[in-house]
Scaffold this active site. Structure first.
Site, short mmCIF file in Angstrom:
data_model
loop_
_atom_site.label_atom_id
_atom_site.label_comp_id
_atom_site.label_asym_id
_atom_site.label_seq_id
_atom_site.Cartn_x
_atom_site.Cartn_y
_atom_site.Cartn_z
N LYS A 134 0.81 -1.22 0.00
CA LYS A 134 0.00 0.00 0.00
C LYS A 134 0.84 1.27 0.00
O LYS A 134 0.46 2.28 -0.59
CB LYS A 134 -0.95 -0.02 1.20
CG LYS A 134 -2.03 -1.09 1.09
CD LYS A 134 -2.92 -1.09 2.31
CE LYS A 134 -4.11 -2.02 2.14
NZ LYS A 134 -3.74 -3.41 1.88
N GLU A 187 -2.68 6.40 8.08
CA GLU A 187 -3.48 7.32 7.30
C GLU A 187 -4.36 8.15 8.23
O GLU A 187 -4.77 7.66 9.29
CB GLU A 187 -4.40 6.58 6.32
CG GLU A 187 -3.72 5.97 5.13
CD GLU A 187 -4.70 5.28 4.20
OE1 GLU A 187 -5.90 5.16 4.59
OE2 GLU A 187 -4.30 4.87 3.11
N HIS A 194 -13.97 -3.35 9.31
CA HIS A 194 -13.35 -3.13 8.00
C HIS A 194 -13.67 -4.23 7.00
O HIS A 194 -13.07 -4.29 5.93
CB HIS A 194 -11.83 -2.97 8.12
CG HIS A 194 -11.40 -1.90 9.06
ND1 HIS A 194 -11.61 -0.56 8.80
CD2 HIS A 194 -10.82 -1.95 10.29
CE1 HIS A 194 -11.15 0.17 9.81
NE2 HIS A 194 -10.68 -0.65 10.73
N ARG A 251 -7.47 -8.23 -8.45
CA ARG A 251 -8.20 -9.50 -8.60
C ARG A 251 -9.67 -9.18 -8.79
O ARG A 251 -10.09 -8.03 -8.73
CB ARG A 251 -8.02 -10.36 -7.35
CG ARG A 251 -8.41 -9.61 -6.07
CD ARG A 251 -8.45 -10.49 -4.85
NE ARG A 251 -8.56 -9.74 -3.61
CZ ARG A 251 -9.67 -9.21 -3.11
NH1 ARG A 251 -10.81 -9.33 -3.80
NH2 ARG A 251 -9.67 -8.56 -1.97
#
Length: 625
Positions: free
Chosen positions: A116, A200, A235, A297
């Site tokens: 990421k 973040e 999440h 994917r």
């Protein structure tokens, strides 16, 4: 076109791929572990190969065994599905090196987007907006805590190799940062073999917007519009829909164009999803939507895109992998209608969403809508894999119609004795704010108490159970004597038992819920608005066992105790975490069911436990904890 396809996956996605392959005349090869020897995807495929023991790390994650199975069966291509090795660049390269076709993006593209931190840097360079945060190499707890302090709370800790909701923690204050970091790193190391994290800024009113992209080997890239996946728990996506509510055409064009640029930046081929986080405090605005990550994917929620575009994305994958150009140009794609998907999990919302395993003795998902599943009645939900039972998909001309259709599907769900989240999903769909599209990723957490169904049936449902029980009596009788008792009116009451206590319930006391269900003469099981309720009809059929009512914390499945946070004799408060159990690739907090004292503590950190083992027991206290 590919002639013979090995599917390196299991469950509903393997079944989904097999159906499209069969439509295209492609021969299919399934793989299976010990636990999946009799699974539906094995029964559906033209051929199946055993690849190892039940744990995924010894079977579905062993790339060399999968490639050997492809060679053994003469398969010329491998489709990874999602999860497992689907985003493993080394496996993709090994497939290509073996002379096989990889149904997915090029290994370099997977690597570019797989971490990421590197992906965010790449996207910023490509002109794709990204969220502020920390992507540095210094991973010391002290440096990470200092960066979190500088960003400002709340912050989100994310494993750079993470996905599927794993390896993510929201931290609201500095005092909680180090504990959350430790837990996140532990989960990331266990799930991905990589405990590096990034930070973040956590958006306080975030919506999860993602765009389906597709590329081919001829340089073409298109998008198939957006999805909204804001309804999440821990999440993990729960309900997804397409298109995104409140997305105007200008914002859609900006976001989808950014997604195409992101795919072009890595020369993308095949199916992929660009995930964005949107600050929804002022509605969906292009200047308040930022790149979050790319999933290289096919996504779990791809059916909602298929429903609004009329395209088969698995067919697109197979055609692109065969060297064909994309089936459609951008100007040939359009949105038609609305689609919503709910993920049906084997879990018990009334017990903190603990996973539920076992044999599906009764399994009926109805005949309406689109049902994507990898199980049938008589199959078993295993403790070794993700607990998703099915994806339930509804389509309508507009959002309201789609919501109504999906609620009707959930109302018909009948699963027993494995517990599911169907009633929880039903309640979420009918929530007033959901209907008004007042969405963000904190929706479920804020409304949890109202969304989790009551563990015990109310009198309305109890009377419905009486009707099921009496209907069985009538069916076992003949002619006009059904329900007849000498010198008495037809029977209208039944003694129902729960947790060892019986109470006579009469139809004369009020209206009865229109439940469905069945009885074996000793107990009756009813289904209403997605929830399953069990009642005993005799002392021999008494229901119950260890549970919150007696203070026992019982392992819902085999697993490993990763931490113990209390000692025997310690005062605890309702909801306080006593220990953490790692099972089904997730950490599950086992909490005190009420204020009390830890009367028993039967495990320590590192212990392996079996299903239904009593881990601890809390005795109620007469004074506040």
């Amino acid at each position: 076109m590919i002639q013979s396809l090995l599917i390196a996956n299991r469950g509903e996605i393997a079944c989904r791929i097999i159906r499209t392959a069969r439509k295209l005349g492609v021969r299919t090869v399934a793989i299976y572990s010990d636990a999946d020897a009799k699974a539906l995807h094995v029964r559906m495929a033209d051929e199946a190969v055993h690849i190892g023991p039940s744990p995924a790390r010894e079977s579905y994650l062993v790339g060399e065994n999968i490639i050997a199975a492809a060679r053994q069966t003469g398969a010329d291509a491998i489709h990874p599905g999602y999860g497992f090795l689907s985003e493993n660049a080394d496996f993709a390269q090994a497939v290509l090196d073996a002379g096989l076709v990889w149904v997915g993006p090029k290994p370099d593209s997977i690597r570019a987007m797989g971490l990421k931190d590197a992906a965010k840097t790449l996207m910023a360079d490509a002109g794709v907006p990204v969220t502020p945060g920390y992507l540095g190499e210094d991973q010391s707890p002290e440096r990470l805590r200092a960066e979190a302090d500088a960003i400002g709370y709340p912050v989100l800790i994310k494993a750079v190799a993470g996905g599927g909701g794993k390896g993510m923690r929201r931290v609201d204050e500095a005092a909680a940062f180090l504990d959350a970091l430790e837990s996140c790193k532990r989960e990331a190391a266990s799930s991905f073999g990589n405990d590096i994290v990034l930070l973040e800024k956590y958006i306080l009113s975030p919506r999860h917007i993602e765009v389906q992209v597709f590329g081919d080997a001829h340089g073409n890239v298109v998008h198939l519009f957006e999805r909204d996946c804001s309804l999440q728990r821990r999440h993990q996506k729960v309900i997804e829909e397409a298109p995104a509510p409140g997305m105007d055409e200008a914002t859609r064009e900006a976001v989808c164009s950014a997604a195409v640029r992101a795919a072009q930046a890595v020369n993308y081929e095949g199916a992929g999803t660009i995930e964005f986080i949107a600050d929804a405090s002022e509605g969906l605005r292009a200047d308040r939507i930022w790149f979050m990550e790319m999933n290289t994917r096919l996504q779990v929620e791809h059916p909602v895109t298929e429903e609004i575009t009329g395209q088969d994305l698995v067919e697109w994958q197979l055609r692109v992998a065969s060297g064909e150009p994309l089936p459609k140009r951008q100007d040939e794609l359009s949105i038609n209608g609305w689609a919503i998907e709910a993920r049906l999990y084997a879990e018990d919302p009334a017990k903190g969403f603990l996973p539920s395993v076992g044999r599906l003795e009764h399994f009926d998902l109805g005949e309406d809508g689109r049902i994507e599943t990898g199980v049938e009645e008589g199959d078993a939900i295993s403790p070794y894999y993700d607990p998703m039972i099915a994806k339930l998909v509804a389509r309508g001309n507009d959002r309201d119609e789609a919501i109504g259709e999906l609620a009707a599907i959930l109302d018909e769900v009948e699963v027993w004795p494995v517990r599911t989240n169907a009633a929880f999903l039903f309640n979420a769909l009918l929530d007033e704010d959901f209907g008004s599209a007042l969405l963000d990723t904190g929706f479920i957490e804020r409304k949890l108490d109202s969304l989790v169904p009551a563990a015990e049936a109310d009198e309305f449902v109890q009377r419905g159970a009486v009707m099921v029980a009496l209907a069985e009596v009538e069916e076992s009788s003949t002619g006009d004597l059904a329900g007849f008792r000498l010198n008495a009116a037809p029977r209208r009451s039944v003694a129902l038992g729960a947790a060892g206590t019986f109470e006579t319930v009469s139809l004369d006391d009020g209206p009865a819920a229109a439940v469905s269900g069945f009885t074996d003469g000793e107990r009756v099981v009813t289904f209403y608005e997605g929830e399953a309720y069990e009642f005993a009809l005799s002392s021999r059929g008494s229901v119950g066992g260890h549970g919150a009512s007696d203070g026992a914390l019982v392992a819902p499945m085999p697993g490993k105790v990763t931490s113990v946070d209390v000692a025997a004799g310690e005062q605890v408060a309702k909801g306080q975490r006593l220990l953490t159990l790692e099972a089904m690739k997730m950490e599950h907090a086992m909490v005190a069911p009420f204020d009390g004292v830890v009367a028993e503590l039967n495990v320590e950190a590192g212990a392996q436990v079996q299903v239904e083992a009593v881990l601890a027991r809390v005795e109620a206290s007469t004074t506040p904890a």
